[in-house]
Design an enzyme around this catalytic site. Structure first.
Site, PDB file in Angstrom:
ATOM      1  N   GLY A 238       0.756  -1.246   0.000  1.00  0.00           N
ATOM      2  CA  GLY A 238       0.000   0.000   0.000  1.00  0.00           C
ATOM      3  C   GLY A 238       0.786   1.296   0.000  1.00  0.00           C
ATOM      4  N   GLU A 286       4.108  -6.864   1.710  1.00  0.00           N
ATOM      5  CA  GLU A 286       3.737  -7.203   0.326  1.00  0.00           C
ATOM      6  C   GLU A 286       3.597  -5.970  -0.546  1.00  0.00           C
ATOM      7  OE1 GLU A 286      -0.188  -8.503   1.206  1.00  0.00           O
ATOM      8  OE2 GLU A 286       0.434 -10.389   2.075  1.00  0.00           O
ATOM      9  N   ARG A 289       3.343  -1.488  -5.759  1.00  0.00           N
ATOM     10  CA  ARG A 289       3.558  -0.200  -6.410  1.00  0.00           C
ATOM     11  C   ARG A 289       4.907   0.439  -6.041  1.00  0.00           C
ATOM     12  NH1 ARG A 289      -0.933   3.124  -7.695  1.00  0.00           N
ATOM     13  NH2 ARG A 289      -2.103   1.817  -6.252  1.00  0.00           N
ATOM     14  N   ARG A 325      -5.384   3.027 -15.771  1.00  0.00           N
ATOM     15  CA  ARG A 325      -5.510   3.785 -14.517  1.00  0.00           C
ATOM     16  C   ARG A 325      -6.218   5.137 -14.658  1.00  0.00           C
ATOM     17  NH1 ARG A 325      -2.107   5.315 -11.272  1.00  0.00           N
ATOM     18  NH2 ARG A 325      -3.102   4.476  -9.432  1.00  0.00           N
ATOM     19  N   TYR A 329      -9.569   5.196 -12.471  1.00  0.00           N
ATOM     20  CA  TYR A 329      -9.511   5.921 -11.188  1.00  0.00           C
ATOM     21  C   TYR A 329      -9.349   7.422 -11.371  1.00  0.00           C
ATOM     22  CZ  TYR A 329      -7.730   1.235 -10.026  1.00  0.00           C
ATOM     23  OH  TYR A 329      -7.532  -0.107  -9.926  1.00  0.00           O
ATOM     24  N   CYS A 355     -12.702   3.731 -28.769  1.00  0.00           N
ATOM     25  CA  CYS A 355     -13.983   4.400 -28.999  1.00  0.00           C
ATOM     26  C   CYS A 355     -14.756   4.610 -27.711  1.00  0.00           C
ATOM     27  CB  CYS A 355     -14.799   3.588 -29.988  1.00  0.00           C
ATOM     28  SG  CYS A 355     -13.877   3.293 -31.487  1.00  0.00           S
ATOM     29  N   GLU A 356     -14.178   5.347 -26.803  1.00  0.00           N
ATOM     30  CA  GLU A 356     -14.852   5.695 -25.550  1.00  0.00           C
ATOM     31  C   GLU A 356     -14.352   7.057 -25.114  1.00  0.00           C
ATOM     32  OE1 GLU A 356     -15.756   3.303 -22.396  1.00  0.00           O
ATOM     33  OE2 GLU A 356     -15.375   1.382 -23.393  1.00  0.00           O
ATOM     34  N   TYR A 384       0.609  -1.704 -12.062  1.00  0.00           N
ATOM     35  CA  TYR A 384      -0.781  -1.690 -12.497  1.00  0.00           C
ATOM     36  C   TYR A 384      -0.922  -1.057 -13.883  1.00  0.00           C
ATOM     37  CZ  TYR A 384      -1.111  -2.759  -7.570  1.00  0.00           C
ATOM     38  OH  TYR A 384      -0.919  -3.338  -6.338  1.00  0.00           O
TER      39      TYR A 384
END
Ligand code: LLP
Length: 422
Positions: A238, A286, A289, A325, A329, A355-356, A384
């Site tokens: 984290g 763990e 990132r 990402r 987010y 196409c978005e 990620y």
């Protein structure tokens, strides 16, 4: 430095990114071996002097060649699926340095973990405990288990990646933890060995970790009081990283950043260590990132410029299928030109070909003026990034290369049309 401008041209270690484009095309993920190792070793060193295992969370990046670098330097592996377990084994992580996490492990995955003799399963419910016990009994194995407890601590991160509040699906509720440990201790073929918490991801303040350390040490004391021996605590991952103003140059605009002072992983660890040390437990962690995010970038080329009366767009050849990402987010990534040719800035959106409308990398971003065919680097995309790449719009998955000094190695070839059509 792993990433720097030399004569206004961006290099990864000793390789100019323009050369990588010529040789391998775009979109292209580029990783620095030196930076990857430096990150891992700095983190691991923060725990020197205490019995510990630094696992890499494979979900952040599971390229086997990158994993090999970490495995060779003593990292353990945090896996969340049979697929990740397979890749971890292929990369050479020893099973006794592996933990298997995840809120929904399937029976075949539990079986795989048991057959591989991994160090332990981080278990998230009583039903999962019962299933592991049954599978272990059938295989005549003993499953080591740590219980992931949900401590109801606010990680103050993006709501999609905060995981430790009681309304989240993760872990066993703190109030039910003693009962869950009692059940675990009573089931056949299980050996209870530890406690696990993971607060969430991209955490930028120390307080949630301080609270987690206190929570863990209190719990360990209580469990021991109840006759349950706890040999390790796993504090999850984290640790947040910086995404803004990562690269500075007089030609690059400075971004407003309310997070100038994100603690380093070592500082995060230092806040927990005095409390955790007292437990006498071995410490597992763990991170994903913090190990790999800033060791990677996504190289892309401007296909077109497009302007209307109110907006300007740079349409690049990477899309949300290569890097999700920003779309998912609203995440910020610094985007810089590979060659700084002008100090003039302009405000622009940087968007992909998918196409978005959600296929964007930046909106209303102040950028050095950029022309068609210019190369851009989307920074801090080692974590990620590729792992979330897809074939959406039937676009080919990007290639990945690893830079080490002046050497470059393809660590994943670009997907081909033939592979796509299979
Ligand atoms: N351990 C567990 C149990 C986890 O769920 C995670 C991440 C980690 C460790 C590693 O966390 P890290 O050190 O990387 O923050 N896709 C999102 C991040 C999802 C994180 C999921 N769990 C993003 O792009 O920001």
């Amino acid at each position: 430095m792993a990433l720097e401008y030399r004569n206004n041209e961006l290099y990864c270690e000793d390789v100019p990114l323009t050369e990588l484009h010529e040789e391998f095309g775009t979109p292209l993920y580029v990783y620095s071996r030196t930076k990857l190792l430096e990150n891992f070793q700095a983190l691991d060193a923060a725990l020197s002097g205490i019995d510990h295992v630094t696992c890499f969370a494979l979900k952040a990046n599971s390229n086997v060649q990158l994993l090999k670098v970490l495995a060779e330097h003593g990292a353990g592996a945090d896996v969340v699926s049979g697929g990740e377990l397979l890749l971890a084994r292929k990369a050479g992580f020893p099973p006794e340095r592996m933990v298997f996490a995840g809120v929904g492990k399937r029976e075949d995955e539990l079986e795989f973990g048991l057959k591989e003799d991994i160090f332990c399963f981080n278990v998230e419910s009583v039903q999962e405990l019962q299933l592991i016990s049954r599978v272990a009994l059938r295989l005549q194995k003993t499953a080591r288990v740590a219980l992931r407890i949900n401590p109801d601590i606010n990680a103050e991160s993006h709501p999609y990646i905060s995981t430790a509040l009681k309304e989240h699906k993760f872990g066993i509720p703190a109030g039910e933890s003693r009962e869950a440990f009692r059940v675990a201790a009573s089931l056949p073929n299980l050996e209870v060995c530890g406690v696990h918490v993971h607060l969430g991801s991209q955490i930028v303040r120390k307080e949630p970790y301080t609270a987690a350390a206190t929570f863990l040490s209190t719990l360990v004391r209580e469990l021991r009081g109840a006759g349950i021996s706890i040999a390790h605590v796993d504090i999850g991952g984290g640790f947040g990283v910086r995404y803004k103003n990562v690269l500075r140059h007089e030609g690059l605009p400075e971004e407003q950043d309310d997070q100038e002072s994100i603690p380093s992983p070592a500082q995060f660890i230092d806040t927990m260590l005095p409390v955790l040390r007292e437990t006498g437990c071995r410490i597992w962690l763990e991170p994903g990132r913090a190990v790999i995010a800033d060791a990677g970038l996504l190289l892309t080329q401007v296909l077109y410029r497009k302007e209307n009366r109110s907006k300007r767009f740079l349409i690049v050849d990477a899309g949300m299928n290569d890097l999700l990402r920003p779309s998912l987010y609203n995440a910020y990534h610094q985007i810089v030109p590979v060659r700084i040719e002008t100090y003039e800035h302009e405000k622009t959106d940087i968007v992909g070909p998918v196409c978005e409308t959600g296929d964007f990398f930046a909106r209303d971003r102040q950028m050095p003026k950029t022309k068609q065919r210019d190369l851009l680097a989307i920074l801090t995309t080692g974590a990620y990034g590729f792992v979330n790449a897809s074939n959406y719009n039937s676009r080919l998955r990007p290639a990945e290369v690893l830079v080490n000094g002046d050497r470059v190695r393809v660590i994943r070839p670009r997907q081909t049309m033939n592979e796509l059509a299979q």
